[in-house]
Design an enzyme around this catalytic site. Structure first.
Site: not given
Length: 682
Positions: A559, A572
């Site tokens: 990501s 995350y």
């Protein structure tokens, strides 16, 4: 034509009648010539490469009978007589069949077209039933045919398929008015009838009568007594041993070119390999041309018991593989003529492992599976021949003439160019939705075999079904945090397709909370799935990739948050940063095995995303103060390109990393974020 297609489908649906894509059927009739307006006699015949079980009208070649039969004079002119001299000109007859075609479209005529056109019967079936080929390959097949059938079925000695064989069968029918068909030595059967029903009944009579003769007259143990210690392993142990050997054997079978594999542990194979005569019979090779064109002239057979230590088995397989390649090269050199096509490869297409089963190989899953099915046919043929006589296939010189036939080479040359990921086997975690689903679809569209792995069994199954049948995609249920489940998923992958080449670590989830609201459970869950899960999957996959020895790719869907410090995102972002560094670490460690490890850093993928649909979208929208339905547009507007990132954009990056153009790239992260300056890699 409708009757012909229906008859073909019925015959082809039963494997006792013929193998996949084996044999052909025909019907003669008349139609109106659109040019002259006059009736014209025609023959409809299954075209080259088709399968009787799935035949449609488009799979038929339609030829004018007058022109087809007019080729007899041309052939005899080549020969100078009706003798064997024309055999040297057989190949020149095949292109002339195109000049006999009637109308537009239709399939290309097969090499057996002359048989159907020249035999004086309205309907003709040519089939490859195991029982019929057992007679055709028996040492005293001619005498057995006479004993079994009397004057209803006539023996025709082996002749390579072609125009002369058609003349031979036509002459036999004319000379034997009571005959309903023939046994073709080393090949199969041909039957005929005045109606479609009569032809089908005659085909089935030959097949069933031959099988009944074998059942009633045959020896009870045609493969000899059982070998001590060669019985099949228990099912669970057999699967474990097969999964451990599959990558090793695939690597050996792919020495000349990459292959896809298929594994079967059917009773037919296991019983054959447990019997004393299997080494002798396997060495004789298969006989029917349809069989050995798929299986090669003989298999590679492991000569160790199933309980031998795995390390000994692997070492012995490597030795046998080297010997197999040397033997195949010698076979080629013995029979190759100056104008023979180049040797296509010396690796085995069939590998037999006593107590474990059979591994078969081909350019795609269907070809590999069918090769295995054909070797099962060959085992059944050997059983039948040995039951009533002794197995005596056509000799190697004739096999070579078929295998390296110029017409066969031309057929291979007409095959479409392989897709970029052809022969590659991919495992995609989190493949049941969102980015994983898009990646699975893209890899399959580019030619890969795909294992769709997901915690949600129904989602994985749905995506695999969307992609296609089990020759293209299969589902696997797996929790990536469970090492045993991941190991089982890798085993399922190598048993489904022979090995693994491309692993995509995509499984993920996210919980958006500020630091003070992030619980230990929140942290552990996200790190368990993404950081630990990617590690567990990569570790299990690397074992198979290294055993296989063919290199490979591991791709992490990380990501932009692995480098961008976004708000309310500590668990995350930290898990994604862990994944990002795994890419670098594994690229350095696995490069010596030819395994490339790269990553993709997407921006938030809102549309089609399982994560966003699960509540993450609402939380992120609240963080940024926008309605949830506008979150994708919000993300797009903060990028340099002002474009929303979709699942297929991430799939595009995975394809770019694995399709070959970036063959010298490893340890790379590709941003797929439409340009987020704060996430630029430095």
């Amino acid at each position: 034509m409708e009757e012909l297609v229906a008859r073909s489908n019925r015959l082809g649906a039963d494997p006792r009648n013929t193998n996949y894509a084996g044999g052909n059927t025909s019907a003669k009739g008349s139609d109106v010539d659109p040019v002259t307006g006059q009736p014209v006699d025609l023959v409809w015949v299954k075209g080259s490469g088709g399968d009787l079980g799935t035949l449609t009208p488009a799979g038929l070649a339609v030829l004018r009978l007058d022109r087809l039969r007019g080729l007899v004079a041309t052939y005899l002119g080549f020969a100078g007589s009706a003798g064997s001299g024309g055999a040297a000109r057989e190949d020149e007859m095949v292109p002339l069949l195109d000049h006999c075609l009637h109308g537009r479209g239709g399939a290309a005529p097969s090499i057996d077209t002359a048989m159907h056109g020249l035999v004086d019967a309205a309907h003709v079936d040519h089939l490859h039933p195991d029982a019929g080929i057992a007679f055709a390959t028996a040492a005293d097949g001619e005498a057995l045919t006479k004993e079994c059938f009397g004057d209803r079925v006539v023996w025709v000695p082996w002749r390579r398929p072609g125009f002369q064989l058609g003349l031979d069968i036509a002459a036999v029918k004319q000379a034997n008015p009571r005959a309903i068909g023939v046994i073709l030595g080393g090949h199969g059967i041909t039957a005929w009838g005045a109606t479609s029903e009569e032809c089908e009944a005659n085909s089935l009579e030959i097949i069933r009568t031959a099988q009944a003769f074998i059942d009633e007259r045959g020896r009870s143990a045609p493969f000899g007594p059982a070998i001590d210690g060669y019985a099949a392993l228990p099912a669970a142990e057999r699967g474990e041993r097969a999964a451990a050997l599959a990558p090793v054997i695939r690597g050996l079978a792919s020495t000349d070119r990459p292959q896809v594999g298929h594994y079967t542990d059917s009773d037919v194979v296991l019983d054959f390999l447990a019997a004393a005569e299997h080494p002798r019979l396997a060495a004789l090779g298969t006989s029917c041309p349809d069989h050995f064109l798929r299986t090669k002239v003989r298999p590679l057979v492991l000569d160790l018991p199933p309980t031998a230590p795995l390390s000994d088995v692997v070492e012995r397989l490597r030795e046998l593989h080297a010997a197999y390649r040397a033997d195949y090269a010698a076979y080629y050199e013995r029979f190759a003529a100056p104008d023979s096509p180049p040797m296509r490869g010396a690796d085995p297409a069939i590998v037999l492992v006593p107590g474990v089963g059979m591994f078969s190989y081909g350019a795609n899953k269907q070809t590999a599976r069918v090769a295995g099915e054909f070797y099962v046919n060959a085992v059944n043929v050997m059983r039948g021949a040995e039951a009533v006589s002794s197995y005596a296939p056509i000799d190697e010189a004739e096999k070579f003439r078929i295998e390296y036939w110029a017409l066969e080479e031309a057929k291979l040359a007409r095959m479409p160019k392989p897709k970029p990921l052809a022969t590659r086997i991919a495992l995609v975690t989190g493949g049941g939705s969102g980015i994983g689903r898009a990646i699975a679809h893209r890899l399959a569209a580019e030619g890969a075999c795909v294992v769709v792995a997901d915690r949600d069994a129904s989602s994985a199954a749905a995506v695999a079904a969307e992609i296609g049948g089990t020759d293209v995609a299969v589902p696997v249920t797996v929790d990536v945090t469970d090492s045993a489940a991941v190991r089982a998923a890798i085993q399922a992958t190598v048993l489904a397709f022979g090995g693994v080449d491309l692993v995509v670590n995509n499984a993920g989830l996210s919980i958006s909370k500020p630091l003070l609201e992030t619980t230990d459970a929140d942290w552990d869950l996200q790190h368990g799935v993404m950081a630990r899960g990617s590690f567990v999957v990569s570790r299990a996959a690397a074992k198979a990739l290294i055993d296989q020895g063919m290199g490979g790719d591991i791709v992490y869907i990380s990501s932009k948050n692995s480098v961008f410090a976004g708000p309310n995102n500590v668990a995350y972002g930290a898990a994604k940063a862990d994944q990002a560094h795994q890419v670098r670490l594994l690229a350095a460690e696995l490069g010596g095995h030819g395994i490339r490890v790269n990553g993709v850093n997407p921006d938030g993928v809102v549309r089609g995303s399982g994560i966003f649909a699960g509540g993450w979208g609402a939380k992120r929208a609240a963080v940024y103060g926008v309605p949830e339905e506008e979150l994708g547009a919000y993300y797009a507007q903060r990028t340099i390109l002002k474009r929303e990132v979709l699942p297929e954009h991430v799939a595009n990056a995975v394809f770019a990393l694995t399709a070959g153009d970036l063959s010298h790239t490893t340890g790379l992260h590709i941003p797929v974020d439409a340009g987020v300056a704060a996430a630029f890699l430095r």
